[in-house]
Write a protein that holds these residues in place. Structure first.
Motif, PDB file in Angstrom:
ATOM      1  N   TYR A  91       0.804  -1.235   0.011  1.00  0.00           N
ATOM      2  CA  TYR A  91      -0.069   0.035   0.007  1.00  0.00           C
ATOM      3  C   TYR A  91       0.765   1.301   0.088  1.00  0.00           C
ATOM      4  CZ  TYR A  91      -4.356  -2.684   0.600  1.00  0.00           C
ATOM      5  OH  TYR A  91      -5.398  -3.558   0.432  1.00  0.00           O
ATOM      6  N   GLU A  96      -3.110   5.220  -2.219  1.00  0.00           N
ATOM      7  CA  GLU A  96      -4.617   4.850  -1.760  1.00  0.00           C
ATOM      8  C   GLU A  96      -5.461   4.982  -2.648  1.00  0.00           C
ATOM      9  OE1 GLU A  96      -5.379   7.311   1.492  1.00  0.00           O
ATOM     10  OE2 GLU A  96      -3.704   7.210   2.802  1.00  0.00           O
ATOM     11  N   GLU A  97      -5.577   5.980  -3.672  1.00  0.00           N
ATOM     12  CA  GLU A  97      -6.396   6.003  -4.496  1.00  0.00           C
ATOM     13  C   GLU A  97      -5.768   6.645  -6.046  1.00  0.00           C
ATOM     14  OE1 GLU A  97     -10.792   7.481  -3.760  1.00  0.00           O
ATOM     15  OE2 GLU A  97      -9.792   9.261  -4.703  1.00  0.00           O
ATOM     16  N   THR A  99      -6.964   8.382  -9.751  1.00  0.00           N
ATOM     17  CA  THR A  99      -7.670   8.965 -10.609  1.00  0.00           C
ATOM     18  C   THR A  99      -7.440   9.030 -11.886  1.00  0.00           C
ATOM     19  OG1 THR A  99      -9.014   9.782  -8.698  1.00  0.00           O
ATOM     20  CG2 THR A  99      -9.615  10.685 -10.753  1.00  0.00           C
ATOM     21  N   THR A 113     -11.780   6.188 -11.152  1.00  0.00           N
ATOM     22  CA  THR A 113     -10.986   6.070  -9.801  1.00  0.00           C
ATOM     23  C   THR A 113     -10.975   4.951  -9.384  1.00  0.00           C
ATOM     24  OG1 THR A 113     -12.049   8.266  -9.449  1.00  0.00           O
ATOM     25  CG2 THR A 113     -11.089   7.046  -7.695  1.00  0.00           C
ATOM     26  N   VAL A 114      -9.904   4.420  -8.898  1.00  0.00           N
ATOM     27  CA  VAL A 114      -9.522   3.024  -8.376  1.00  0.00           C
ATOM     28  C   VAL A 114      -8.627   3.040  -7.100  1.00  0.00           C
ATOM     29  CG1 VAL A 114      -9.468   1.929 -10.887  1.00  0.00           C
ATOM     30  CG2 VAL A 114      -7.408   2.715  -9.883  1.00  0.00           C
ATOM     31  N   VAL A 115      -9.062   2.018  -6.436  1.00  0.00           N
ATOM     32  CA  VAL A 115      -8.403   1.969  -5.304  1.00  0.00           C
ATOM     33  C   VAL A 115      -7.680   0.573  -5.431  1.00  0.00           C
ATOM     34  CG1 VAL A 115      -8.794   1.422  -2.625  1.00  0.00           C
ATOM     35  CG2 VAL A 115     -10.223   3.063  -3.952  1.00  0.00           C
ATOM     36  N   TYR A 127      -7.021  -4.283  -7.783  1.00  0.00           N
ATOM     37  CA  TYR A 127      -7.661  -3.021  -7.666  1.00  0.00           C
ATOM     38  C   TYR A 127      -9.248  -3.043  -7.653  1.00  0.00           C
ATOM     39  CZ  TYR A 127      -7.892  -2.879 -12.544  1.00  0.00           C
ATOM     40  OH  TYR A 127      -8.221  -3.393 -14.095  1.00  0.00           O
ATOM     41  N   LYS A 128      -9.796  -2.124  -7.190  1.00  0.00           N
ATOM     42  CA  LYS A 128     -11.300  -2.132  -7.372  1.00  0.00           C
ATOM     43  C   LYS A 128     -11.658  -0.878  -7.816  1.00  0.00           C
ATOM     44  CE  LYS A 128     -15.355  -1.654  -4.301  1.00  0.00           C
ATOM     45  NZ  LYS A 128     -15.923  -1.378  -2.794  1.00  0.00           N
ATOM     46  N   THR A 130     -13.693   2.252  -8.359  1.00  0.00           N
ATOM     47  CA  THR A 130     -14.972   3.054  -7.287  1.00  0.00           C
ATOM     48  C   THR A 130     -15.537   4.005  -7.940  1.00  0.00           C
ATOM     49  OG1 THR A 130     -13.280   4.450  -6.397  1.00  0.00           O
ATOM     50  CG2 THR A 130     -13.414   2.591  -5.348  1.00  0.00           C
ATOM     51  N   THR A 131     -15.179   4.456  -9.220  1.00  0.00           N
ATOM     52  CA  THR A 131     -15.737   5.500 -10.085  1.00  0.00           C
ATOM     53  C   THR A 131     -15.556   5.189 -11.746  1.00  0.00           C
ATOM     54  OG1 THR A 131     -15.488   7.228  -8.299  1.00  0.00           O
ATOM     55  CG2 THR A 131     -16.168   7.836 -10.362  1.00  0.00           C
TER      56      THR A 131
END
Length: 154
Positions: A91, A96-97, A99, A113-115, A127-128, A130-131
């Motif tokens: 991490y 953290e994020e 975009t 946007t991915v996390v 990754y996930k 998120t947007t």
């Protein structure tokens, strides 16, 4: 042979060609009017179709660019995962994020946007998302709300 006579005994000769000529002229005028309206409508539909096709093409180009960026990110996160010793180091290197923005048109863009995720077992994702949305800058948009109605000055 029978002839038409009026009350005074004179023979009446009718000329009925006037009504059929007026009817023919009216029919031709109606056909020309409908043909003109059809051409104008078809031209407006063609113009709108071209705009929609261009916008759709730009949207899918942005989606392709997003997929390419996510594939590169997946490769980068795989490399970080392989070189890191634990989740905290992963991490720290991955962040953290993340975009991404990809232009669609002048005032529109695709925002992704991915996390980053630390995979717990083989086959898990890195990754996930998120947007994944289209953003529009409403302040720069100019709407033409006028109607093309002719005005006559006296």
């Amino acid at each position: 042979m029978r002839t038409n006579q009026n009350n005074t005994g004179n023979t009446l000769f009718g000329n009925h060609a006037g009504i059929s000529s007026i009817l023919l002229i009216f029919t031709v005028l109606c056909l020309v009017s409908f043909a003109t309206l059809s051409i104008v409508s078809a031209n407006a539909d063609y113009t709108l179709t071209q705009k929609v096709a261009t916008r759709t093409q730009n949207y899918y180009r942005a989606c392709n660019n997003a997929s390419t960026a996510l594939a590169k990110l997946d490769q980068e996160l795989t490399n970080i995962y392989n070189t890191s010793s634990d989740a905290s180091e992963y991490y720290a290197l991955a962040g953290e994020e993340i975009t991404y923005t990809f232009d669609i048109e002048n005032a529109q863009w695709l925002q992704v946007t991915v996390v980053p995720l630390y995979p717990e077992k083989p086959g898990d994702t890195f990754y996930k998302i998120t947007t994944y949305k289209i953003c529009t800058d409403m302040e720069s948009m100019e709407y033409n709300e006028s109607l093309p109605v002719p005005t006559f000055e006296n």
